[in-house]
Design an enzyme around this catalytic site. Sequence first.
Site, PDB file in Angstrom:
ATOM      1  N   ASP A  40       0.791  -1.226  -0.021  1.00  0.00           N
ATOM      2  CA  ASP A  40       0.001   0.132  -0.076  1.00  0.00           C
ATOM      3  C   ASP A  40       1.022   1.367   0.138  1.00  0.00           C
ATOM      4  OD1 ASP A  40      -2.432  -1.240   0.129  1.00  0.00           O
ATOM      5  OD2 ASP A  40      -2.601  -1.130   2.271  1.00  0.00           O
ATOM      6  N   LYS A  62      -3.381   2.820  -2.353  1.00  0.00           N
ATOM      7  CA  LYS A  62      -4.507   3.742  -2.426  1.00  0.00           C
ATOM      8  C   LYS A  62      -4.628   5.129  -1.450  1.00  0.00           C
ATOM      9  CE  LYS A  62      -7.057   0.092  -1.464  1.00  0.00           C
ATOM     10  NZ  LYS A  62      -8.243  -0.833  -0.921  1.00  0.00           N
ATOM     11  N   ILE A  98      -6.934  -3.423  10.817  1.00  0.00           N
ATOM     12  CA  ILE A  98      -7.838  -2.368  11.177  1.00  0.00           C
ATOM     13  C   ILE A  98      -7.717  -1.178  10.075  1.00  0.00           C
ATOM     14  CG2 ILE A  98      -7.489  -0.190  12.789  1.00  0.00           C
ATOM     15  CD1 ILE A  98      -6.080  -2.017  14.809  1.00  0.00           C
ATOM     16  N   MET A 176      -8.384   8.509   9.382  1.00  0.00           N
ATOM     17  CA  MET A 176      -8.895   8.970   7.984  1.00  0.00           C
ATOM     18  C   MET A 176      -9.791  10.284   8.309  1.00  0.00           C
ATOM     19  SD  MET A 176      -9.475   5.575   5.931  1.00  0.00           S
ATOM     20  CE  MET A 176      -9.701   4.594   7.367  1.00  0.00           C
TER      21      MET A 176
END
Length: 258
Positions: A40, A62, A98, A176
Amino acid sequence: MNLPIVPGTVWLVGAGPGDPDLLTRKAEKLICAASIIFYDALVGCGVLDLIPSHVKRVPVGKRSGRHSKDQRSINQMLVDAAKSGERVVRLKGGDPAIFGRASEEMDELAAHDIVFQICPGITAASAAAASANKSLTLRGLARKLIFVTAHAKSGEPLDLDWQSLADPGATLAVYMGKSSAETVSKSLIAAGMAKGTPAVLVENASLENERIFHSRIDLLPLAAKTALGNGPAIMLIGSAMERDQGRLLMGEREVTEV
Ligand code: SAH
């Protein structure tokens, strides 16, 4: 000594928050035992540097707003690699279980009878609290730790149970949440959280460009907008984040050690 990976199987491996020294020994062994690694965007450069040169590396990152592989293509790539007999490592930032979409990948692997295992990693909340010298829980004050994502699907409002999140006896770790800082702040206050509740924002936790900001829940939007850059950031909210708890925590540690 390397940990063997059976050809045709997949390991979902936690890469931790970025600092390669926060990688588990097991994760490092798996990285060295892989024949192909899908990773990632949040996997730290220092961790990627540990990948031996003969191992194939495939970025499937991403990050919001940037080009990336969609989840379905990633699932398919993992299946294809395993079916062709590769020793597959799927490297994910923090802990794979998570907010890491691990279940979608595991479902797809299981649907193809591909054997997989998880190697846990240090999650961003732990790394951020450590950087800020904070304890995520506090005896008598913060008995709960809530991991929550403030990422909303594009165009949709954040659908969270603000009433339960505004719990004064909890520490919230908001993943986020940078672009929703204003909603988070307003909704928590509307649900009864005290305006002066301490909040710590940590950007790039564990990395050289890490930044830590002490703020309050009512000033969260300002802090997120003016202080944070482009790196991943986490918000830790609750009385355990009080700025002057240092001595109290030292005392507590002594008590538990006796
Ligand atoms: N599986 C990861 C979380 C992935 S979701 C974990 O366990 O940590 C991505 C979010 O994690 C980011 O938007 C940010 O909120 C947080 N995050 C990941 N790495 C971070 C870091 N080094 N510093 C601060 N926040 C981080």
